[in-house]
Design a protein around this motif. Structure first.
Motif, PDB file in Angstrom:
ATOM      1  N   ASN A  33      -3.214  -8.565  -8.204  1.00 44.88           N
ATOM      2  CA  ASN A  33      -3.672  -7.265  -7.704  1.00 44.88           C
ATOM      3  C   ASN A  33      -3.156  -6.954  -6.301  1.00 44.88           C
ATOM      4  OD1 ASN A  33      -5.076  -6.329  -9.979  1.00 44.88           O
ATOM      5  ND2 ASN A  33      -6.794  -7.679  -9.470  1.00 44.88           N
ATOM      6  N   LEU A  34      -1.974  -7.476  -5.965  1.00 49.76           N
ATOM      7  CA  LEU A  34      -1.390  -7.204  -4.653  1.00 49.76           C
ATOM      8  C   LEU A  34      -0.920  -5.754  -4.557  1.00 49.76           C
ATOM      9  CD1 LEU A  34       0.717 -10.412  -4.008  1.00 49.76           C
ATOM     10  CD2 LEU A  34      -1.446  -9.766  -2.949  1.00 49.76           C
ATOM     11  N   VAL A  35      -1.058  -5.213  -3.359  1.00 50.46           N
ATOM     12  CA  VAL A  35      -0.638  -3.852  -3.045  1.00 50.46           C
ATOM     13  C   VAL A  35       0.626  -3.965  -2.189  1.00 50.46           C
ATOM     14  CG1 VAL A  35      -1.338  -1.768  -1.809  1.00 50.46           C
ATOM     15  CG2 VAL A  35      -3.011  -3.027  -3.163  1.00 50.46           C
ATOM     16  N   ASP A  36       1.585  -3.076  -2.414  1.00 55.04           N
ATOM     17  CA  ASP A  36       2.825  -3.168  -1.643  1.00 55.04           C
ATOM     18  C   ASP A  36       2.613  -2.776  -0.176  1.00 55.04           C
ATOM     19  OD1 ASP A  36       2.768  -0.365  -1.633  1.00 55.04           O
ATOM     20  OD2 ASP A  36       4.343  -0.171  -3.116  1.00 55.04           O
ATOM     21  N   GLY A  37       3.532  -3.235   0.667  1.00 58.31           N
ATOM     22  CA  GLY A  37       3.436  -2.972   2.103  1.00 58.31           C
ATOM     23  C   GLY A  37       3.506  -1.502   2.457  1.00 58.31           C
ATOM     24  N   ALA A  38       4.134  -0.704   1.599  1.00 59.89           N
ATOM     25  CA  ALA A  38       4.223   0.728   1.867  1.00 59.89           C
ATOM     26  C   ALA A  38       2.836   1.376   1.910  1.00 59.89           C
ATOM     27  CB  ALA A  38       5.093   1.399   0.810  1.00 59.89           C
ATOM     28  N   TYR A  39       1.867   0.774   1.237  1.00 57.16           N
ATOM     29  CA  TYR A  39       0.497   1.304   1.264  1.00 57.16           C
ATOM     30  C   TYR A  39      -0.028   1.317   2.704  1.00 57.16           C
ATOM     31  CZ  TYR A  39      -4.389   2.050   0.034  1.00 57.16           C
ATOM     32  OH  TYR A  39      -5.669   2.559  -0.061  1.00 57.16           O
ATOM     33  N   SER A  40       0.185   0.207   3.426  1.00 57.17           N
ATOM     34  CA  SER A  40      -0.256   0.144   4.824  1.00 57.17           C
ATOM     35  C   SER A  40       0.465   1.178   5.669  1.00 57.17           C
ATOM     36  CB  SER A  40      -0.009  -1.253   5.401  1.00 57.17           C
ATOM     37  OG  SER A  40      -0.854  -2.206   4.800  1.00 57.17           O
ATOM     38  N   LEU A  41       1.766   1.346   5.447  1.00 55.97           N
ATOM     39  CA  LEU A  41       2.526   2.315   6.236  1.00 55.97           C
ATOM     40  C   LEU A  41       2.019   3.735   6.001  1.00 55.97           C
ATOM     41  CD1 LEU A  41       6.150   0.901   5.915  1.00 55.97           C
ATOM     42  CD2 LEU A  41       4.420   0.427   7.667  1.00 55.97           C
ATOM     43  N   ALA A  42       1.645   4.048   4.767  1.00 56.10           N
ATOM     44  CA  ALA A  42       1.079   5.373   4.488  1.00 56.10           C
ATOM     45  C   ALA A  42      -0.243   5.566   5.224  1.00 56.10           C
ATOM     46  CB  ALA A  42       0.890   5.561   2.984  1.00 56.10           C
ATOM     47  N   LEU A  43      -1.052   4.518   5.280  1.00 56.47           N
ATOM     48  CA  LEU A  43      -2.315   4.604   6.018  1.00 56.47           C
ATOM     49  C   LEU A  43      -2.060   4.804   7.504  1.00 56.47           C
ATOM     50  CD1 LEU A  43      -4.395   1.795   4.264  1.00 56.47           C
ATOM     51  CD2 LEU A  43      -4.474   4.259   3.846  1.00 56.47           C
ATOM     52  N   PHE A  44      -1.012   4.168   8.034  1.00 57.30           N
ATOM     53  CA  PHE A  44      -0.657   4.365   9.442  1.00 57.30           C
ATOM     54  C   PHE A  44      -0.296   5.827   9.697  1.00 57.30           C
ATOM     55  CE2 PHE A  44       0.914  -0.299   9.828  1.00 57.30           C
ATOM     56  CZ  PHE A  44      -0.394  -0.733   9.963  1.00 57.30           C
ATOM     57  N   GLY A  45       0.387   6.457   8.755  1.00 56.60           N
ATOM     58  CA  GLY A  45       0.701   7.876   8.900  1.00 56.60           C
ATOM     59  C   GLY A  45      -0.547   8.729   8.970  1.00 56.60           C
ATOM     60  N   ASP A  46      -1.562   8.369   8.195  1.00 56.72           N
ATOM     61  CA  ASP A  46      -2.818   9.127   8.202  1.00 56.72           C
ATOM     62  C   ASP A  46      -3.534   9.040   9.550  1.00 56.72           C
ATOM     63  OD1 ASP A  46      -2.340   9.811   5.564  1.00 56.72           O
ATOM     64  OD2 ASP A  46      -3.787   8.363   4.747  1.00 56.72           O
ATOM     65  N   VAL A  47      -3.651   7.832  10.109  1.00 59.02           N
ATOM     66  CA  VAL A  47      -4.365   7.702  11.386  1.00 59.02           C
ATOM     67  C   VAL A  47      -3.545   8.287  12.525  1.00 59.02           C
ATOM     68  CG1 VAL A  47      -5.932   5.820  10.758  1.00 59.02           C
ATOM     69  CG2 VAL A  47      -3.666   5.265  11.656  1.00 59.02           C
ATOM     70  N   ALA A  48      -2.214   8.192  12.446  1.00 55.01           N
ATOM     71  CA  ALA A  48      -1.357   8.809  13.468  1.00 55.01           C
ATOM     72  C   ALA A  48      -1.531  10.324  13.460  1.00 55.01           C
ATOM     73  CB  ALA A  48       0.106   8.436  13.231  1.00 55.01           C
ATOM     74  N   THR A  49      -1.614  10.905  12.257  1.00 59.83           N
ATOM     75  CA  THR A  49      -1.805  12.351  12.145  1.00 59.83           C
ATOM     76  C   THR A  49      -3.110  12.781  12.801  1.00 59.83           C
ATOM     77  OG1 THR A  49      -0.486  12.484  10.130  1.00 59.83           O
ATOM     78  CG2 THR A  49      -2.099  14.251  10.503  1.00 59.83           C
ATOM     79  N   GLU A  50      -4.202  12.064  12.505  1.00 63.43           N
ATOM     80  CA  GLU A  50      -5.479  12.451  13.124  1.00 63.43           C
ATOM     81  C   GLU A  50      -5.422  12.301  14.636  1.00 63.43           C
ATOM     82  OE1 GLU A  50     -10.218  11.447  13.434  1.00 63.43           O
ATOM     83  OE2 GLU A  50      -9.125  10.646  11.703  1.00 63.43           O
ATOM     84  N   LEU A  51      -4.818  11.231  15.135  1.00 62.14           N
ATOM     85  CA  LEU A  51      -4.748  11.030  16.581  1.00 62.14           C
ATOM     86  C   LEU A  51      -3.941  12.149  17.240  1.00 62.14           C
ATOM     87  CD1 LEU A  51      -5.658   9.320  18.931  1.00 62.14           C
ATOM     88  CD2 LEU A  51      -3.753   7.749  18.457  1.00 62.14           C
TER      89      LEU A  51
END
Length: 137
Positions: A33-51
């Motif tokens: 059930n591993l998630v690829d590293g791109a998942y984390s990068l997408a989450l980083f885009g979300d928090v960067a957008t809010e900031l």
């Protein structure tokens, strides 16, 4: 003609945002059930957008990563906290540090829906990146 609304707060080193997310099983791509590293990068885009919205009144655009470290796996069923912290403020650029921390994880050995809160949390991904925002004026 459009005018940019003033930001809620001026961009200041140390400002940050944190999102909490459940990682759905639909994002698992690998055995265990591993998630690829791109998942984390997408989450980083979300928090960067809010900031950027909070500091500049604009979503901004991600320009680059200067460092990305995948330190531990993220799995479907995890509860994660994702944070962005402002570390440098330029006239149009904002440098941020990012973290994905696993705070809870499923425990299949105890049952299909069993899970546990992790203490200590697991640092899964760290990064540093730069976003750009429109000029003020």
């Amino acid at each position: 003609m459009t005018t940019q609304q003033p930001a809620a707060r001026p961009a200041t080193v140390g400002m940050g945002v944190t999102h909490a997310r459940y990682v759905p099983y639909s994002h698992a791509h690998y055995a265990g059930n591993l998630v690829d590293g791109a998942y984390s990068l997408a989450l980083f885009g979300d928090v960067a957008t809010e900031l950027c919205i909070r500091t500049d009144g604009d979503e901004g655009l991600f320009a680059s990563y200067s460092d990305v470290q995948f330190l531990a796996p993220v799995r479907a069923g995890d509860c994660v906290e994702v944070s962005a912290t402002l570390v440098r403020v330029g006239s149009r650029s904002r440098e941020m540090e990012f973290e994905v921390r696993v705070v809870a994880r499923g425990d299949a050995a105890r049952g299909g829906s069993a899970a546990e809160v992790l203490d200590p949390v697991v640092m899964a991904t760290k990064a540093r990146g730069t976003v750009v925002v429109p000029p003020q004026g």
